[in-house]
Write a protein that holds these residues in place. Sequence first.
Motif, PDB file in Angstrom:
ATOM      1  N   PRO A   1      42.465  38.144  40.957  1.00 19.63           N
ATOM      2  CA  PRO A   1      42.555  37.891  42.661  1.00 19.63           C
ATOM      3  C   PRO A   1      44.262  37.767  43.272  1.00 19.63           C
ATOM      4  N   SER A   2      44.328  37.717  44.891  1.00 19.20           N
ATOM      5  CA  SER A   2      45.576  38.451  44.894  1.00 19.20           C
ATOM      6  C   SER A   2      46.370  38.722  44.529  1.00 19.20           C
ATOM      7  N   ASP A   3      47.580  39.065  44.655  1.00 23.56           N
ATOM      8  CA  ASP A   3      48.745  39.873  43.737  1.00 23.56           C
ATOM      9  C   ASP A   3      49.413  37.719  43.679  1.00 23.56           C
ATOM     10  N   SER A   4      49.365  36.868  45.076  1.00 27.31           N
ATOM     11  CA  SER A   4      50.479  36.119  45.085  1.00 27.31           C
ATOM     12  C   SER A   4      49.487  35.019  44.486  1.00 27.31           C
ATOM     13  N   VAL A   5      48.458  35.114  44.379  1.00 28.41           N
ATOM     14  CA  VAL A   5      47.823  33.881  43.430  1.00 28.41           C
ATOM     15  C   VAL A   5      47.385  34.535  41.825  1.00 28.41           C
ATOM     16  N   CYS A   6      48.071  35.346  41.500  1.00 27.77           N
ATOM     17  CA  CYS A   6      47.988  36.536  39.723  1.00 27.77           C
ATOM     18  C   CYS A   6      49.360  35.626  39.937  1.00 27.77           C
ATOM     19  N   GLU A   7      50.148  35.612  40.527  1.00 25.66           N
ATOM     20  CA  GLU A   7      51.988  34.889  40.274  1.00 25.66           C
ATOM     21  C   GLU A   7      51.800  34.041  40.442  1.00 25.66           C
ATOM     22  N   LEU A   8      50.823  32.953  40.845  1.00 24.05           N
ATOM     23  CA  LEU A   8      51.003  31.761  40.841  1.00 24.05           C
ATOM     24  C   LEU A   8      50.380  31.045  39.337  1.00 24.05           C
ATOM     25  N   MET A   9      49.644  32.222  39.317  1.00 22.62           N
ATOM     26  CA  MET A   9      48.755  31.432  37.481  1.00 22.62           C
ATOM     27  C   MET A   9      50.078  32.203  36.894  1.00 22.62           C
TER      28      MET A   9
ATOM     29  N   ILE B   1      42.898  23.321  35.437  1.00 26.79           N
ATOM     30  CA  ILE B   1      42.040  23.576  36.960  1.00 26.79           C
ATOM     31  C   ILE B   1      40.377  24.570  36.907  1.00 26.79           C
ATOM     32  N   VAL B   2      40.709  25.396  35.860  1.00 20.16           N
ATOM     33  CA  VAL B   2      39.703  25.737  34.876  1.00 20.16           C
ATOM     34  C   VAL B   2      38.865  24.832  34.340  1.00 20.16           C
ATOM     35  N   THR B   3      39.660  24.227  33.161  1.00 20.68           N
ATOM     36  CA  THR B   3      38.579  22.890  32.399  1.00 20.68           C
ATOM     37  C   THR B   3      38.135  22.100  33.346  1.00 20.68           C
TER      38      THR B   3
ATOM     39  N   MET C   1      23.762  22.428  22.069  1.00 27.70           N
ATOM     40  CA  MET C   1      23.878  23.228  23.755  1.00 27.70           C
ATOM     41  C   MET C   1      24.869  22.301  24.825  1.00 27.70           C
ATOM     42  N   LEU C   2      24.678  21.124  24.783  1.00 27.41           N
ATOM     43  CA  LEU C   2      25.602  20.079  25.858  1.00 27.41           C
ATOM     44  C   LEU C   2      26.309  20.416  25.575  1.00 27.41           C
ATOM     45  N   ARG C   3      27.152  20.104  24.259  1.00 24.61           N
ATOM     46  CA  ARG C   3      28.593  19.714  23.503  1.00 24.61           C
ATOM     47  C   ARG C   3      29.045  21.130  25.191  1.00 24.61           C
ATOM     48  N   LEU C   4      28.642  22.406  23.697  1.00 26.74           N
ATOM     49  CA  LEU C   4      28.613  23.953  24.245  1.00 26.74           C
ATOM     50  C   LEU C   4      29.206  24.187  25.540  1.00 26.74           C
ATOM     51  N   LEU C   5      28.610  23.712  26.580  1.00 19.57           N
ATOM     52  CA  LEU C   5      28.508  23.943  28.492  1.00 19.57           C
ATOM     53  C   LEU C   5      30.328  24.063  28.680  1.00 19.57           C
ATOM     54  N   THR C   6      31.071  23.370  28.251  1.00 20.19           N
ATOM     55  CA  THR C   6      32.525  23.317  29.024  1.00 20.19           C
ATOM     56  C   THR C   6      32.811  24.264  28.251  1.00 20.19           C
TER      57      THR C   6
ATOM     58  N   THR D   1      37.798  31.623  32.178  1.00 19.54           N
ATOM     59  CA  THR D   1      39.780  31.470  32.390  1.00 19.54           C
ATOM     60  C   THR D   1      39.466  32.707  32.431  1.00 19.54           C
ATOM     61  N   PRO D   2      40.996  32.639  33.940  1.00 19.29           N
ATOM     62  CA  PRO D   2      41.722  34.507  32.806  1.00 19.29           C
ATOM     63  C   PRO D   2      42.334  34.768  32.081  1.00 19.29           C
ATOM     64  N   ASN D   3      42.309  36.049  31.873  1.00 17.28           N
ATOM     65  CA  ASN D   3      43.099  36.816  31.103  1.00 17.28           C
ATOM     66  C   ASN D   3      44.466  37.950  31.168  1.00 17.28           C
ATOM     67  N   TYR D   4      45.088  37.640  30.891  1.00 16.49           N
ATOM     68  CA  TYR D   4      46.322  39.246  31.141  1.00 16.49           C
ATOM     69  C   TYR D   4      45.392  39.985  30.643  1.00 16.49           C
TER      70      TYR D   4
END
Length: 667
Positions: free
Chosen positions: A40-48, A58-60, A125-130, A138-141
Amino acid sequence: MFQVPPNFVRFTVIISIQIVILIFGYGFLGAVAYFEYLAPSDSVCELMRSHPGELTMIVTLIATVLSVTAATLFTLSVKEALRHRMWKPISLVHLSTGVALAQGSHILKHRYIGLTLLTLFIFGMLRLLTAGWTTLLTPNYFMWPVQLNGTELDITGSAFATLLREEFLANGLTDIQDNAFEILDIGGMLSGVAAAGFTFGLRGTFNFNGAKYNISTQGIVPTIEDYSGSDGVPDANGTRLGFSGGNVTVNTGVIPGSHRSVPIPQGFSTNYSMSQQGLTAYVNCRAIDSSQMQYLWDTSDSYLIYANAAASNNSITGLRLWNISANCSTNSLTTYQYVTMVDADGNASSSGSGFLPSIVCQGPMNMNQTYTNFTIFTQGFYKYAFLKASVCEVVPLLTTVRADYSNEEISSDVTSSTPFQPENAELLSFIASVARFQSMNSQGLTSSTIGDTLYSIYSSTTTGSINNNLNDTLVYLELEDYWRGVVEFSATFLRSGFMATGSFPNNVIPNNLSSQVNGTMFISTIGWTRWAKDSPTYLLATLPLTIITILTLTCALYSILEAWKEHKDRLKEDQERAKHQEFAGHRRSHHRAHFDVSNTLHLIMACAAGDLILEDFSRHGIKENEAAMVSLYESEPGVKPSIKRFVSEPAVVSPVFGYLRFLLGLI
């Protein structure tokens, strides 16, 4: 007249939403795979980065909403498919299996391993959906690589040799001794000290012209603007051989990638890895053997030139002149003169004074040698007496290095090297001149910076007296690293001088003096990267969604087909009744849409309204009941109240293979 089957809109909505969710998942995965890196944009990355807890929440939350939606659509489609399936004979164990799936649950029956494994698999499979959605979203560094290329001064070719020769003819080495005296004197010494300390594990940073190098320069000049050091503008006489500090021209830029629409983020931090020219030396130091007649080293010619016994403690009481000679070529002696401070009797303190003369032979030792190396003779006296009469053969090497720019420091490793060629004679002469300059100016009246370096570093890493606990091998390694550091610094000095601002018109290095540099800029940011070939994490993350989507679409399509068949059958029955005047003008005002197989109350009502007779709760009775065949019966249209009930059907399926029929029936 064409009519839409009942619940067609519901099935269409189920199919549409499930397909949209699947497309979103694979679309996101495909975008990451296509672009390789997304952020995402640098401002959003900084917020993350600043709010990791909120980011996880939020991701969950998004993953949970998508998972619950997909699971709900699946249970609805199973419920509708099972409702249509129940109008045909079905065993109670298959019915209970369908009810469990419609409720998002499973069964555990050892007599029906196939059905048990099927429900457990779908339940998993239903339980593994989440978990799958969370892994996918989920974003990663990560380090975003950006390719770089550019140019720097090429000191290896004949064009630079010609340019350097012209500088020698125009100025000789006087500019070095005038304008750049402090640079070569202090810089060369510090570079040698840093390199020598590495032998004993003493980590250090060498600073030159505002740039910081790890241990030694490796003969490179910075090719990254942020690491180029000083931004001062040299004066007219402060470039090339007269360089005394200032801005060095950097010509490195970004290579446009294949996805130019994706902006390159600024990121949290930036590292660089560049392949560029360097210069180092192979140095071999050893004691002079008395049998080696080619090495003539004479330190015997010295005498007292000044004596004043009445001088105070803070004054010079005596001076000794040394004429140090070495045989640098056939029948040719080279002599350096040194002056040291002694007492009025011509004696020096063995503990407080140190004398370490050196002679640099700037040419081949004999006529058969190619001028690709030079030799240094040296010996320690007084405090430095631990260093015997020694010879160091210095073989400079043109190198390609991998320079890493990180944490405001430059570290380099040699990736390839080649010896000097005859066309590099001017370059070799300059390096030997720097070594000569360092050897002569390092010796003062009472001590030598080279000797102090050897003494202090060695004694700081050993116990006891250096003279009583001496390891010649380590001392020579230290001396070798010292001279290697001086040689590498001389190349960095030379490159910096010729690449300084103002050295060339418009600060553009001519093509015949340019060498290509290339490398990678690594930007630290947060986002999503394409998975590695040997790590199918993202593909496994989409597996539960894919399987649930296939099952949902299968059940929904089955329900549509069955609803269409039932609709046609009802129309046919109405037409038959109209012909016999039994049901003329009256169409069914209801359809089979009010029975919910996942509702326990509906199941109890259907059992109570029918004539279904089952066995008791004994083991035998349970087994017989599981194999019992039933179907759902609905009262005739128009009969009030409408009744749905289970009726018994003859057993037609073996319980061993019953689950196969159950699957085939849904498909």
